[in-house]
Design a protein around this motif. Structure first.
Motif, short mmCIF file in Angstrom:
data_model
loop_
_atom_site.label_atom_id
_atom_site.label_comp_id
_atom_site.label_asym_id
_atom_site.label_seq_id
_atom_site.Cartn_x
_atom_site.Cartn_y
_atom_site.Cartn_z
N ASN A 126 0.86 -1.18 0.00
CA ASN A 126 0.00 0.00 0.00
C ASN A 126 0.90 1.24 0.00
O ASN A 126 2.11 1.13 0.26
CB ASN A 126 -0.97 -0.03 1.20
N PRO A 127 0.35 2.41 -0.32
CA PRO A 127 1.20 3.61 -0.43
C PRO A 127 2.04 3.92 0.81
O PRO A 127 3.20 4.31 0.68
CB PRO A 127 0.19 4.72 -0.72
N ASP A 128 1.50 3.70 2.01
CA ASP A 128 2.29 3.97 3.22
C ASP A 128 3.49 3.03 3.34
O ASP A 128 4.59 3.45 3.69
CB ASP A 128 1.42 3.84 4.48
N ASP A 129 3.26 1.76 3.01
CA ASP A 129 4.36 0.80 3.05
C ASP A 129 5.37 1.08 1.93
O ASP A 129 6.56 0.86 2.11
CB ASP A 129 3.84 -0.63 2.94
N LEU A 177 9.31 1.38 2.50
CA LEU A 177 10.26 0.55 1.75
C LEU A 177 11.20 1.40 0.90
O LEU A 177 12.41 1.14 0.85
CB LEU A 177 9.51 -0.43 0.86
N ALA A 178 10.65 2.39 0.23
CA ALA A 178 11.46 3.25 -0.64
C ALA A 178 12.47 4.06 0.18
O ALA A 178 13.62 4.22 -0.23
CB ALA A 178 10.57 4.17 -1.46
N LYS A 179 12.05 4.53 1.33
CA LYS A 179 12.96 5.30 2.19
C LYS A 179 14.10 4.42 2.69
O LYS A 179 15.26 4.85 2.70
CB LYS A 179 12.19 5.89 3.37
N SER A 180 13.79 3.20 3.06
CA SER A 180 14.83 2.27 3.50
C SER A 180 15.80 1.96 2.36
O SER A 180 17.02 1.96 2.55
CB SER A 180 14.17 0.98 3.99
N LEU A 181 15.24 1.70 1.17
CA LEU A 181 16.08 1.43 0.01
C LEU A 181 16.97 2.63 -0.32
O LEU A 181 18.16 2.47 -0.58
CB LEU A 181 15.21 1.07 -1.20
N LYS A 182 16.40 3.81 -0.27
CA LYS A 182 17.16 5.03 -0.56
C LYS A 182 18.35 5.17 0.39
O LYS A 182 19.47 5.43 -0.05
CB LYS A 182 16.24 6.25 -0.44
N GLN A 202 8.42 9.82 -2.94
CA GLN A 202 7.71 11.08 -3.11
C GLN A 202 6.37 10.92 -3.82
O GLN A 202 5.49 11.76 -3.67
CB GLN A 202 8.58 12.09 -3.84
N ALA A 203 6.23 9.86 -4.61
CA ALA A 203 4.98 9.61 -5.34
C ALA A 203 4.62 8.13 -5.23
O ALA A 203 4.69 7.38 -6.21
CB ALA A 203 5.13 10.03 -6.79
N PRO A 204 4.23 7.68 -4.03
CA PRO A 204 4.04 6.25 -3.80
C PRO A 204 2.89 5.63 -4.60
O PRO A 204 2.84 4.41 -4.74
CB PRO A 204 3.79 6.16 -2.30
N SER A 205 2.01 6.41 -5.13
CA SER A 205 0.89 5.86 -5.91
C SER A 205 1.21 5.74 -7.40
O SER A 205 0.42 5.17 -8.16
CB SER A 205 -0.36 6.73 -5.72
N ASP A 206 2.35 6.27 -7.82
CA ASP A 206 2.75 6.23 -9.22
C ASP A 206 3.47 4.92 -9.52
O ASP A 206 4.68 4.78 -9.29
CB ASP A 206 3.63 7.43 -9.55
N ARG A 209 4.33 3.66 -12.24
CA ARG A 209 5.33 3.81 -13.30
C ARG A 209 6.73 3.99 -12.69
O ARG A 209 7.71 3.46 -13.22
CB ARG A 209 4.94 4.99 -14.19
N LYS A 210 6.79 4.71 -11.60
CA LYS A 210 8.10 4.92 -10.95
C LYS A 210 8.66 3.60 -10.41
O LYS A 210 9.86 3.36 -10.46
CB LYS A 210 7.98 5.96 -9.85
N ILE A 211 7.78 2.74 -9.93
CA ILE A 211 8.22 1.43 -9.46
C ILE A 211 8.69 0.59 -10.63
O ILE A 211 9.73 -0.07 -10.56
CB ILE A 211 7.08 0.73 -8.69
N LYS A 212 7.95 0.63 -11.72
CA LYS A 212 8.33 -0.12 -12.92
C LYS A 212 9.69 0.36 -13.44
O LYS A 212 10.53 -0.44 -13.87
CB LYS A 212 7.27 0.05 -14.00
N ASP A 213 9.94 1.67 -13.41
CA ASP A 213 11.21 2.23 -13.87
C ASP A 213 12.39 1.83 -12.98
O ASP A 213 13.54 1.85 -13.41
CB ASP A 213 11.12 3.75 -13.95
N LEU A 214 12.08 1.49 -11.74
CA LEU A 214 13.13 1.09 -10.80
C LEU A 214 13.70 -0.29 -11.13
O LEU A 214 14.88 -0.55 -10.91
CB LEU A 214 12.55 1.10 -9.38
N ARG A 215 12.88 -1.18 -11.68
CA ARG A 215 13.30 -2.57 -11.93
C ARG A 215 14.60 -2.68 -12.75
O ARG A 215 15.53 -3.36 -12.33
CB ARG A 215 12.19 -3.38 -12.58
N PRO A 216 14.72 -2.02 -13.92
CA PRO A 216 15.98 -2.19 -14.68
C PRO A 216 17.19 -1.60 -13.96
O PRO A 216 18.30 -2.11 -14.12
CB PRO A 216 15.71 -1.48 -16.01
N VAL A 217 16.99 -0.58 -13.16
CA VAL A 217 18.10 0.01 -12.40
C VAL A 217 18.56 -0.98 -11.33
O VAL A 217 19.76 -1.18 -11.12
CB VAL A 217 17.68 1.37 -11.79
#
Length: 122
Positions: free
Chosen positions: A63-66, A70-75, A95-99, A101-109
């Motif tokens: 969910n967006p809060d999680d 998770l993103a903050k920990s990864l960062k 910064q945009a947990p509901s987007d 697309r940003k999660i999808k863009d993270l996979r190749p990185v």
């Protein structure tokens, strides 16, 4: 002379090298963080690689809060080892947990970073 000695200990390993943000891991940054201890670098890189293994899937199903958590920990982990591109992408998710697309863009990185870690820790 004593000043030179203290300066040497203040800037251990890589102090004359310039960081490279062109690689998935900034090895100069990592060397500074580990005081040039190669065994510690390998251990940290392997831990990071395991941490990020399923992060994209967990982010996608959270969910967006999680996602923010998770993103903050990864960062934070990514910045600590010099995986600055991962950190930037994680911050975008934070910064945009509901987007999704940003999660999808993270996979190749993430995949590039894991491949790089595997290559340099053999």
């Amino acid at each position: 002379m004593p000043q030179q000695v203290s300066m040497a200990f203040a800037l251990p390993g890589g102090e004359k090298s310039t960081p490279s943000r062109n690689r998935p891991i900034d090895l100069v940054h990592l060397t500074r963080e580990t005081f040039g201890n190669r065994a510690l670098e390998i251990e940290i890189l392997n831990l990071f690689s395991r941490q990020i293994c399923g992060i994209v899937d967990r982010l996608a199903h959270a969910n967006p809060d999680d996602r923010v958590r998770l993103a903050k920990s990864l960062k934070g982990s990514a910045r600590a080892i010099g995986a600055f591109r991962v950190a930037e992408m994680a911050e975008a998710v934070e910064q945009a947990p509901s987007d999704l697309r940003k999660i999808k863009d993270l996979r190749p990185v993430i995949d590039d970073t894991r491949d790089y870690i595997a290559a340099i820790t053999r």
